[in-house]
Design a protein around this motif. Structure first.
Motif, PDB file in Angstrom:
ATOM      1  N   MET A   1       0.842  -1.202   0.000  1.00  6.89           N
ATOM      2  CA  MET A   1       0.000   0.000   0.000  1.00  6.89           C
ATOM      3  C   MET A   1       0.869   1.241   0.000  1.00  6.89           C
ATOM      4  O   MET A   1       1.876   1.304   0.708  1.00  6.89           O
ATOM      5  N   ASN A   2       0.497   2.227  -0.779  1.00  7.77           N
ATOM      6  CA  ASN A   2       1.208   3.492  -0.832  1.00  7.77           C
ATOM      7  C   ASN A   2       0.972   4.254   0.464  1.00  7.77           C
ATOM      8  O   ASN A   2      -0.177   4.548   0.814  1.00  7.77           O
ATOM      9  N   PRO A   3       2.041   4.616   1.227  1.00  2.83           N
ATOM     10  CA  PRO A   3       1.838   5.328   2.488  1.00  2.83           C
ATOM     11  C   PRO A   3       1.004   6.581   2.335  1.00  2.83           C
ATOM     12  O   PRO A   3       0.193   6.910   3.201  1.00  2.83           O
ATOM     13  N   GLY A   4       1.164   7.287   1.230  1.00  2.00           N
ATOM     14  CA  GLY A   4       0.400   8.511   1.054  1.00  2.00           C
ATOM     15  C   GLY A   4      -1.091   8.274   0.951  1.00  2.00           C
ATOM     16  O   GLY A   4      -1.894   9.125   1.327  1.00  2.00           O
ATOM     17  N   SER A   5      -1.512   7.089   0.477  1.00  2.00           N
ATOM     18  CA  SER A   5      -2.935   6.813   0.288  1.00  2.00           C
ATOM     19  C   SER A   5      -3.666   6.614   1.606  1.00  2.00           C
ATOM     20  O   SER A   5      -4.886   6.663   1.653  1.00  2.00           O
ATOM     21  N   ALA A   6      -2.916   6.359   2.677  1.00  3.92           N
ATOM     22  CA  ALA A   6      -3.535   6.119   3.982  1.00  3.92           C
ATOM     23  C   ALA A   6      -3.456   7.331   4.892  1.00  3.92           C
ATOM     24  O   ALA A   6      -3.838   7.242   6.054  1.00  3.92           O
ATOM     25  N   ARG A   7      -2.943   8.446   4.400  1.00  7.09           N
ATOM     26  CA  ARG A   7      -2.730   9.615   5.239  1.00  7.09           C
ATOM     27  C   ARG A   7      -4.024  10.042   5.932  1.00  7.09           C
ATOM     28  O   ARG A   7      -5.032  10.313   5.295  1.00  7.09           O
ATOM     29  N   GLY A   8      -4.001  10.061   7.270  1.00  2.46           N
ATOM     30  CA  GLY A   8      -5.151  10.487   8.053  1.00  2.46           C
ATOM     31  C   GLY A   8      -6.229   9.445   8.220  1.00  2.46           C
ATOM     32  O   GLY A   8      -7.248   9.701   8.859  1.00  2.46           O
ATOM     33  N   ALA A   9      -6.038   8.252   7.672  1.00  6.26           N
ATOM     34  CA  ALA A   9      -7.080   7.224   7.734  1.00  6.26           C
ATOM     35  C   ALA A   9      -7.056   6.476   9.057  1.00  6.26           C
ATOM     36  O   ALA A   9      -6.091   6.539   9.827  1.00  6.26           O
ATOM     37  N   ALA A  10      -8.118   5.752   9.314  1.00  8.80           N
ATOM     38  CA  ALA A  10      -8.179   4.822  10.445  1.00  8.80           C
ATOM     39  C   ALA A  10      -7.887   3.424   9.912  1.00  8.80           C
ATOM     40  O   ALA A  10      -8.587   2.930   9.033  1.00  8.80           O
ATOM     41  N   GLY A  11      -6.837   2.804  10.426  1.00 12.15           N
ATOM     42  CA  GLY A  11      -6.487   1.461  10.010  1.00 12.15           C
ATOM     43  C   GLY A  11      -6.826   0.454  11.096  1.00 12.15           C
ATOM     44  O   GLY A  11      -7.183   0.816  12.218  1.00 12.15           O
ATOM     45  N   THR A  12      -6.727  -0.817  10.746  1.00 12.64           N
ATOM     46  CA  THR A  12      -7.004  -1.883  11.707  1.00 12.64           C
ATOM     47  C   THR A  12      -5.776  -2.765  11.871  1.00 12.64           C
ATOM     48  O   THR A  12      -4.961  -2.919  10.957  1.00 12.64           O
ATOM     49  N   VAL A  13      -5.654  -3.343  13.069  1.00 12.54           N
ATOM     50  CA  VAL A  13      -4.595  -4.293  13.381  1.00 12.54           C
ATOM     51  C   VAL A  13      -5.250  -5.562  13.908  1.00 12.54           C
ATOM     52  O   VAL A  13      -6.092  -5.508  14.813  1.00 12.54           O
ATOM     53  N   VAL A  14      -4.877  -6.701  13.343  1.00 14.89           N
ATOM     54  CA  VAL A  14      -5.368  -7.995  13.801  1.00 14.89           C
ATOM     55  C   VAL A  14      -4.158  -8.870  14.133  1.00 14.89           C
ATOM     56  O   VAL A  14      -3.216  -8.953  13.337  1.00 14.89           O
ATOM     57  N   VAL A  15      -4.191  -9.493  15.294  1.00 17.28           N
ATOM     58  CA  VAL A  15      -3.107 -10.394  15.682  1.00 17.28           C
ATOM     59  C   VAL A  15      -3.559 -11.835  15.471  1.00 17.28           C
ATOM     60  O   VAL A  15      -4.596 -12.259  15.986  1.00 17.28           O
ATOM     61  N   PHE A  16      -2.762 -12.573  14.687  1.00 17.96           N
ATOM     62  CA  PHE A  16      -3.028 -13.986  14.426  1.00 17.96           C
ATOM     63  C   PHE A  16      -2.173 -14.867  15.341  1.00 17.96           C
ATOM     64  O   PHE A  16      -1.020 -14.560  15.631  1.00 17.96           O
ATOM     65  N   TYR A  17      -2.772 -15.967  15.766  1.00 16.26           N
ATOM     66  CA  TYR A  17      -2.015 -17.062  16.387  1.00 16.26           C
ATOM     67  C   TYR A  17      -2.715 -18.360  16.024  1.00 16.26           C
ATOM     68  O   TYR A  17      -3.814 -18.630  16.499  1.00 16.26           O
ATOM     69  N   ARG A  18      -2.106 -19.101  15.114  1.00 13.88           N
ATOM     70  CA  ARG A  18      -2.689 -20.343  14.600  1.00 13.88           C
ATOM     71  C   ARG A  18      -4.128 -20.121  14.124  1.00 13.88           C
ATOM     72  O   ARG A  18      -5.065 -20.788  14.592  1.00 13.88           O
ATOM     73  N   PRO A  19      -4.319 -19.194  13.196  1.00 11.45           N
ATOM     74  CA  PRO A  19      -5.671 -18.858  12.754  1.00 11.45           C
ATOM     75  C   PRO A  19      -6.287 -19.949  11.889  1.00 11.45           C
ATOM     76  O   PRO A  19      -5.584 -20.674  11.183  1.00 11.45           O
ATOM     77  N   ASP A  20      -7.611 -20.072  11.957  1.00  6.82           N
ATOM     78  CA  ASP A  20      -8.317 -20.964  11.046  1.00  6.82           C
ATOM     79  C   ASP A  20      -8.860 -20.135   9.877  1.00  6.82           C
ATOM     80  O   ASP A  20      -8.595 -18.935   9.774  1.00  6.82           O
ATOM     81  N   GLU A  21      -9.610 -20.773   8.992  1.00  2.00           N
ATOM     82  CA  GLU A  21     -10.120 -20.075   7.811  1.00  2.00           C
ATOM     83  C   GLU A  21     -11.038 -18.917   8.187  1.00  2.00           C
ATOM     84  O   GLU A  21     -11.065 -17.888   7.508  1.00  2.00           O
ATOM     85  N   GLY A  22     -11.784 -19.087   9.275  1.00  2.00           N
ATOM     86  CA  GLY A  22     -12.673 -18.014   9.704  1.00  2.00           C
ATOM     87  C   GLY A  22     -11.908 -16.780  10.135  1.00  2.00           C
ATOM     88  O   GLY A  22     -12.335 -15.646   9.850  1.00  2.00           O
ATOM     89  N   CYS A  23     -10.781 -16.957  10.797  1.00  5.84           N
ATOM     90  CA  CYS A  23      -9.950 -15.822  11.214  1.00  5.84           C
ATOM     91  C   CYS A  23      -9.435 -15.061   9.999  1.00  5.84           C
ATOM     92  O   CYS A  23      -9.440 -13.819   9.974  1.00  5.84           O
ATOM     93  N   VAL A  24      -8.979 -15.806   8.999  1.00  6.86           N
ATOM     94  CA  VAL A  24      -8.470 -15.173   7.777  1.00  6.86           C
ATOM     95  C   VAL A  24      -9.594 -14.414   7.075  1.00  6.86           C
ATOM     96  O   VAL A  24      -9.408 -13.281   6.614  1.00  6.86           O
ATOM     97  N   ALA A  25     -10.770 -15.013   7.005  1.00  8.43           N
ATOM     98  CA  ALA A  25     -11.901 -14.360   6.336  1.00  8.43           C
ATOM     99  C   ALA A  25     -12.289 -13.064   7.048  1.00  8.43           C
ATOM    100  O   ALA A  25     -12.608 -12.058   6.399  1.00  8.43           O
ATOM    101  N   ARG A  26     -12.250 -13.065   8.388  1.00  8.87           N
ATOM    102  CA  ARG A  26     -12.595 -11.853   9.133  1.00  8.87           C
ATOM    103  C   ARG A  26     -11.578 -10.746   8.878  1.00  8.87           C
ATOM    104  O   ARG A  26     -11.937  -9.572   8.724  1.00  8.87           O
TER     105      ARG A  26
END
Length: 298
Positions: free
Chosen positions: A1-26
């Protein structure tokens, strides 16, 4: 992703630990709403394409479990590098509604527009296994004060759970990162305490909800349901509680409430959770390691 395209945006962080398919889909769904960082603590390193991770996601493969604190720090720093102004943090099993994602951004903007020096805003979480919507929490002498999530105005609270919380990234450098040494458990509480000590507000948004299961299957003790955890999690709970009790900036109101609860927790783990002796042994080991200053992964 181009850093400039996210300027001022709200992003999300997700932490994985042995994720299943549902975790990836979310996580893939979150990528539709803006910058999304996934930090994978699973060992060994895996190919995100083989996992089915959306190519729009900024994927960080640690290849080892560095703990929730380190993973969140990595995710937040990645969003800062992209130019985001907010970070909404999620566990891998959280499934926020479209309305919640938009409302968290809006609530943060409104609080800051009023001149509030805010660090974190979060919804009330709802766990049907534990009786529905959980109250917000303030520290009280000998016990926590529980504040019902009613009304629409943000409520000043003492801490919020990580999942669903929206972090003001402008405050990150002043407050500092999550405490890597804690690894897991009380990471969110410790950061909130530090934020409030620096004059920032931690706000509960009573009109917002996030379905979230706290811990493993709950146990019933004299008619009351308590969240269950593995023996290893109980190690971290006791170790980090003892460690935080020894820190000068942590309020005495919280320290005293934890000291009161510790013997009751030990009794519950010994009497109601199996394997009983393993729960007790690791809980006591956690207390000992907290006293001698052992930190990081067990």
């Amino acid at each position: 992703m181009n850093p400039g395209s996210a300027r001022g945006a709200a992003g999300t962080v997700v932490v994985f630990y042995r994720p299943d398919e549902g975790c990836v889909a979310r996580a893939n769904r979150l990528a539709q709403f803006g910058p999304c960082v996934v930090v994978d603590n699973t060992e060994p390193v895996r190919d995100p394409a083989l996992l089915g991770v959306d190519p729009r996601i900024h994927y960080i493969a640690n290849g080892v479990n560095h703990g929730i604190a380190t993973a969140l720090n990595q995710g937040v720093e990645a969003l800062i590098a992209l130019g985001c102004s907010m970070a909404i943090l999620f566990d891998q099993d959280s499934e926020p509604s479209d309305e919640l994602l938009a409302a968290l951004r809006r609530t943060m903007d409104e609080a800051m527009a009023r001149g509030t020096k805010v660090a974190l805003i979060g919804p009330a979480y709802e766990d049907d296994r534990l009786g529905g919507v959980a109250p917000f929490v303030r520290f009280g002498w000998l016990r926590l004060q529980r504040v019902a999530p009613v009304g629409s105005a943000p409520i000043d609270v003492d801490f919020l759970i990580t999942s669903g919380s929206c972090l003001n990234l402008a405050a990150w450098s002043s407050i500092g990162p999550m405490d890597d040494a804690l690894f897991i458990d009380f990471v969110d509480l410790e950061w909130c305490i530090r934020a409030k000590a620096k004059g920032y507000a931690v706000l509960g948004a009573p009109a917002l909800r996030l379905a979230h299961e706290l811990g493993d299957d709950p146990v019933r003790v004299f008619g009351r349901r308590y969240p269950g955890h593995s023996p290893v999690r109980h190690y971290y709970l006791f170790r980090n509680a003892v460690a935080l009790i020894g820190r000068s900036y942590v309020p005495w109101s919280w320290k005293l409430s934890e000291l009161v609860k510790m013997p009751f927790r030990l009794a519950i783990y010994l009497l109601f959770m199996r394997p009983r002796l393993v729960h007790l042994r690791l809980s006591v080991l956690g207390i000992w390691h907290g006293l001698i200053g052992r930190s990081g992964a067990l």
